[in-house]
Enzyme design. Structure first.
Site, PDB file in Angstrom:
ATOM      1  CD  GLU A 134      -2.511   1.841   0.428  1.00 35.52           C
ATOM      2  OE1 GLU A 134      -3.300   1.092  -0.148  1.00 35.52           O
ATOM      3  OE2 GLU A 134      -2.374   3.060   0.144  1.00 35.52           O
ATOM      4  CD  GLN A 135      -0.694   5.562  -3.490  1.00 32.69           C
ATOM      5  OE1 GLN A 135       0.118   5.660  -4.397  1.00 32.69           O
ATOM      6  NE2 GLN A 135      -1.875   6.119  -3.539  1.00 32.69           N
ATOM      7  NE  ARG A 148     -15.828   5.504   1.122  1.00 34.71           N
ATOM      8  CZ  ARG A 148     -15.900   5.152  -0.144  1.00 34.71           C
ATOM      9  NH1 ARG A 148     -14.979   4.394  -0.663  1.00 34.71           N
ATOM     10  NH2 ARG A 148     -16.874   5.574  -0.904  1.00 34.71           N
ATOM     11  CE1 TYR A 188     -25.163   6.518   3.841  1.00 33.13           C
ATOM     12  CE2 TYR A 188     -26.011   7.262   1.736  1.00 33.13           C
ATOM     13  CZ  TYR A 188     -24.979   6.747   2.501  1.00 33.13           C
ATOM     14  OH  TYR A 188     -23.781   6.466   1.901  1.00 33.13           O
ATOM     15  CG  ASP A 202     -13.005   2.092  -8.011  1.00 35.71           C
ATOM     16  OD1 ASP A 202     -14.032   1.412  -8.207  1.00 35.71           O
ATOM     17  OD2 ASP A 202     -13.008   3.143  -7.344  1.00 35.71           O
TER      18      ASP A 202
HETATM   19  C1  LIG Z   1     -18.864   9.824  -3.933  1.00 32.83           C
HETATM   20  C2  LIG Z   1     -18.751   8.307  -3.956  1.00 32.83           C
HETATM   21  C3  LIG Z   1     -19.755   7.532  -3.412  1.00 32.83           C
HETATM   22  C4  LIG Z   1     -19.677   6.135  -3.463  1.00 32.83           C
HETATM   23  N1  LIG Z   1     -20.691   5.383  -2.925  1.00 32.83           N
HETATM   24  C5  LIG Z   1     -20.639   4.039  -3.006  1.00 32.83           C
HETATM   25  C6  LIG Z   1     -21.712   3.246  -2.463  1.00 32.83           C
HETATM   26  O1  LIG Z   1     -22.689   3.792  -1.928  1.00 32.83           O
HETATM   27  N2  LIG Z   1     -21.612   1.885  -2.569  1.00 32.83           N
HETATM   28  C7  LIG Z   1     -20.535   1.267  -3.163  1.00 32.83           C
HETATM   29  O2  LIG Z   1     -20.509   0.015  -3.213  1.00 32.83           O
HETATM   30  N3  LIG Z   1     -19.536   1.994  -3.699  1.00 32.83           N
HETATM   31  C8  LIG Z   1     -19.559   3.359  -3.630  1.00 32.83           C
HETATM   32  N4  LIG Z   1     -18.540   4.101  -4.156  1.00 32.83           N
HETATM   33  C9  LIG Z   1     -17.454   3.407  -4.890  1.00 32.83           C
HETATM   34  C10 LIG Z   1     -16.390   2.841  -3.974  1.00 32.83           C
HETATM   35  O3  LIG Z   1     -15.945   3.827  -3.087  1.00 32.83           O
HETATM   36  C11 LIG Z   1     -15.204   2.359  -4.802  1.00 32.83           C
HETATM   37  O4  LIG Z   1     -15.644   1.678  -5.944  1.00 32.83           O
HETATM   38  C12 LIG Z   1     -14.334   1.415  -3.983  1.00 32.83           C
HETATM   39  O5  LIG Z   1     -13.855   2.066  -2.833  1.00 32.83           O
HETATM   40  C13 LIG Z   1     -13.158   0.907  -4.821  1.00 32.83           C
HETATM   41  O6  LIG Z   1     -12.290   0.168  -4.004  1.00 32.83           O
HETATM   42  P1  LIG Z   1     -10.875  -0.256  -4.550  1.00 32.83           P
HETATM   43  O7  LIG Z   1     -10.244  -1.031  -3.441  1.00 32.83           O
HETATM   44  O8  LIG Z   1     -10.987  -0.872  -5.885  1.00 32.83           O
HETATM   45  O9  LIG Z   1     -10.071   1.111  -4.776  1.00 32.83           O
HETATM   46  P2  LIG Z   1      -9.604   2.213  -3.730  1.00 32.83           P
HETATM   47  O10 LIG Z   1     -10.526   2.318  -2.593  1.00 32.83           O
HETATM   48  O11 LIG Z   1      -9.325   3.437  -4.522  1.00 32.83           O
HETATM   49  O12 LIG Z   1      -8.230   1.645  -3.147  1.00 32.83           O
HETATM   50  C14 LIG Z   1      -7.034   1.661  -3.898  1.00 32.83           C
HETATM   51  C15 LIG Z   1      -5.858   1.589  -2.933  1.00 32.83           C
HETATM   52  O13 LIG Z   1      -4.669   1.435  -3.703  1.00 32.83           O
HETATM   53  C16 LIG Z   1      -3.676   2.293  -3.187  1.00 32.83           C
HETATM   54  N5  LIG Z   1      -2.727   2.547  -4.299  1.00 32.83           N
HETATM   55  C17 LIG Z   1      -2.904   3.307  -5.395  1.00 32.83           C
HETATM   56  N6  LIG Z   1      -1.824   3.248  -6.206  1.00 32.83           N
HETATM   57  C18 LIG Z   1      -0.936   2.424  -5.597  1.00 32.83           C
HETATM   58  C19 LIG Z   1       0.365   1.951  -5.934  1.00 32.83           C
HETATM   59  N7  LIG Z   1       0.987   2.306  -7.078  1.00 32.83           N
HETATM   60  N8  LIG Z   1       0.988   1.101  -5.077  1.00 32.83           N
HETATM   61  C20 LIG Z   1       0.393   0.713  -3.924  1.00 32.83           C
HETATM   62  N9  LIG Z   1      -0.829   1.136  -3.543  1.00 32.83           N
HETATM   63  C21 LIG Z   1      -1.491   1.972  -4.369  1.00 32.83           C
HETATM   64  C22 LIG Z   1      -4.452   3.510  -2.720  1.00 32.83           C
HETATM   65  O14 LIG Z   1      -3.713   4.271  -1.785  1.00 32.83           O
HETATM   66  C23 LIG Z   1      -5.676   2.859  -2.119  1.00 32.83           C
HETATM   67  O15 LIG Z   1      -5.481   2.497  -0.765  1.00 32.83           O
HETATM   68  C24 LIG Z   1     -18.572   5.501  -4.098  1.00 32.83           C
HETATM   69  C25 LIG Z   1     -17.554   6.287  -4.638  1.00 32.83           C
HETATM   70  C26 LIG Z   1     -17.629   7.675  -4.571  1.00 32.83           C
HETATM   71  C27 LIG Z   1     -16.513   8.500  -5.173  1.00 32.83           C
END
Ligand SMILES: Cc1cc2nc3c(=O)[nH]c(=O)nc-3n(C[C@H](O)[C@H](O)[C@H](O)COP(=O)(O)OP(=O)(O)OC[C@H]3O[C@@H](n4cnc5c(N)ncnc54)[C@H](O)[C@@H]3O)c2cc1C
Length: 392
Positions: free
Chosen positions: A36-37, A110, A219, A296
């Site tokens: 993790e960065q 979250r 909510y 994502d």
């Molecule tokens: C306004 C908003 C509302 C939302 N509401 C909802 C909801 O109601 N329900 C729902 O299911 N989803 C919701 N989402 C979507 C949800 O937040 C994301 O889809 C989800 O958090 C994605 O998780 P992830 O682990 O894929 O990515 P992230 O949470 O972005 O995690 C990525 C991680 O990788 C790390 N990282 C990045 N680059 C590197 C690197 N080169 N080396 C090492 N580490 C790195 C980052 O620091 C981070 O910790 C919402 C999003 C937004 C913006």
């Protein structure tokens, strides 16, 4: 670097997706290194809505009770017209909803969801966390993957999973499709103590106030102690950036013409956090050999379906189960995993855009939306959502 003889699985990113993947892999007998960065592994942000498909996956991870414990279970999902202040439609998410989908609909902080996943990973003793490790590059030689971080740490693993979010470096290396699409929609988010909210606005419901080119979501969170607000509007003012401070004056301008309740709720917040909302067009191929993407990084979507985190957890469970089913053949498992996932996640990416249009409709489109939804029964609403909430 691990001393184990069998190379571990490597994951970039300790967000909800990366942690769910680590746990799912451990449950299938793997050891995992999470890089993790950020120096500290934690989640910021506000509430998320968590659909029945998310609960189904938490059950598969052995975390159903923990998820129940975190959740506020609303009675209804309500769509209001924020200009007239009239209710457009509501979806009851009470017992008949649970009976239909087998799982509830919840509102969760979250940070609480992230902590449950993190604690569960730590409890296994088989996930090693490496904070301050930004993945810089990786090399797949067909037998193993070698990862190098920006401060020069080196890791070796049987596979590498890029769960590194919207701005994924892993995606850049294996897909190379440029920067995410800036949607032109901005989200302002805030969480406030319930005591700061006038009693008449405290409802056990997710309420979406839909207005022309804007909407406000409200909510309760954490047993009703907190109140979550998300205000979204159209603006091309920002190029990129997330989690920076928002400008209340801009918010007032964008929500001019909305009803008193919306104005009152917006006025309750002094400090907003701002996100520039981005997504991508769906793709079908996000794996190369022993490297794949998750969450994502693979399929960033707008938040209008409230499914990004749920999809990341689904990915994690499917990925681990597919790896198990393919024995040691990581590359074949990753091909199968993306094949199983791309249509479902792609549909979410496209439907999220459509929902955004729907919520922000103006003029005749708004009249049409309101007319179409006015006569919808709960049973019809459930069937319309079955493709999503029935899960994988
Ligand atoms: C306004 C908003 C509302 C939302 N509401 C909802 C909801 O109601 N329900 C729902 O299911 N989803 C919701 N989402 C979507 C949800 O937040 C994301 O889809 C989800 O958090 C994605 O998780 P992830 O682990 O894929 O990515 P992230 O949470 O972005 O995690 C990525 C991680 O990788 C790390 N990282 C990045 N680059 C590197 C690197 N080169 N080396 C090492 N580490 C790195 C980052 O620091 C981070 O910790 C919402 C999003 C937004 C913006």
């Amino acid at each position: 670097m691990t001393g184990s003889m069998k190379p571990p699985m490597l994951i970039a990113g300790a967000g909800i997706g990366g942690l769910a993947a680590a746990l799912a892999l451990v449950r299938q007998g793997y050891e995992v290194d999470v890089l993790e960065q950020a120096t500290e592994i934690r989640e910021i942000g506000a509430g998320i809505q968590f659909g029945p498909n998310g609960f189904k996956m938490m059950e598969r991870l052995g975390l159903r009770d923990a998820a129940d414990h975190l959740a506020v279970f609303p009675d209804d999902l309500i769509l209001m017209d924020s200009v007239t202040s009239e209710e457009v439609t509501r979806i009851p998410v009470d017992q008949p909803f649970r009976d239909r989908f087998g799982y509830p609909y919840a509102l969760i902080h979250r940070a609480d969801l992230h902590k449950v996943l993190l604690d569960a990973c730590r409890d296994t003793g088989r996930v090693r966390f490496h904070g301050g490790c930004k993945v810089e590059s990786f090399e797949d030689d067909g037998d193993e993957v070698r990862v190098v971080t920006s401060r020069g740490d080196r890791f070796r693993g049987a596979a590498f999973i890029g769960a590194d979010g919207l701005w994924s470096r892993t995606r850049e290396a294996i897909v190379g499709d440029g920067r995410p699409r800036i949607s032109g929609h901005i989200a302002y988010r805030a969480v406030l103590p319930i005591a700061d909210v006038p009693e008449e606005y405290r409802r056990n419901a997710m309420i979406l106030w839909a207005g022309p080119k804007n909407h406000l979501v409200q909510y309760p969170l954490r047993g009703g102690e907190l109140f979550n607000l998300v205000a979204v509007f159209h603006s091309n003012r920002y190029e990129e950036g997330w989690n920076t401070e928002g400008d209340p004056q801009e918010l007032r301008e964008r929500f001019a013409g909305t009803c008193e309740t919306v104005q009152t709720l917006l006025g309750k917040i002094q400090t907003w956090r701002m996100w520039v909302l981005c997504d991508r067009d769906p793709i079908r191929d996000w794996s190369r050999g022993r490297v794949t993407l998750l969450g994502d990084a693979a399929h960033p979507m707008l938040q209008y379906l409230a499914q990004g985190a749920c999809m990341a957890i689904e990915d994690a469970v499917v990925l681990a189960e597919t790896l198990q089913a393919h024995g040691g053949d990581v590359a074949a498992a990753f091909q199968e995993y993306q094949k199983v996932r791309y249509l479902r996640t792609g549909k979410c990416q496209m439907m999220a855009r459509l929902y955004g249009e729907f919520y922000h409709a103006d003029g005749v489109k708004r009249d049409l939306r309101n007319q179409m939804l006015a006569s919808r029964t709960p049973a019809q609403a459930y069937e319309g959502l079955a493709w999503l909430y029935d899960g994988v």
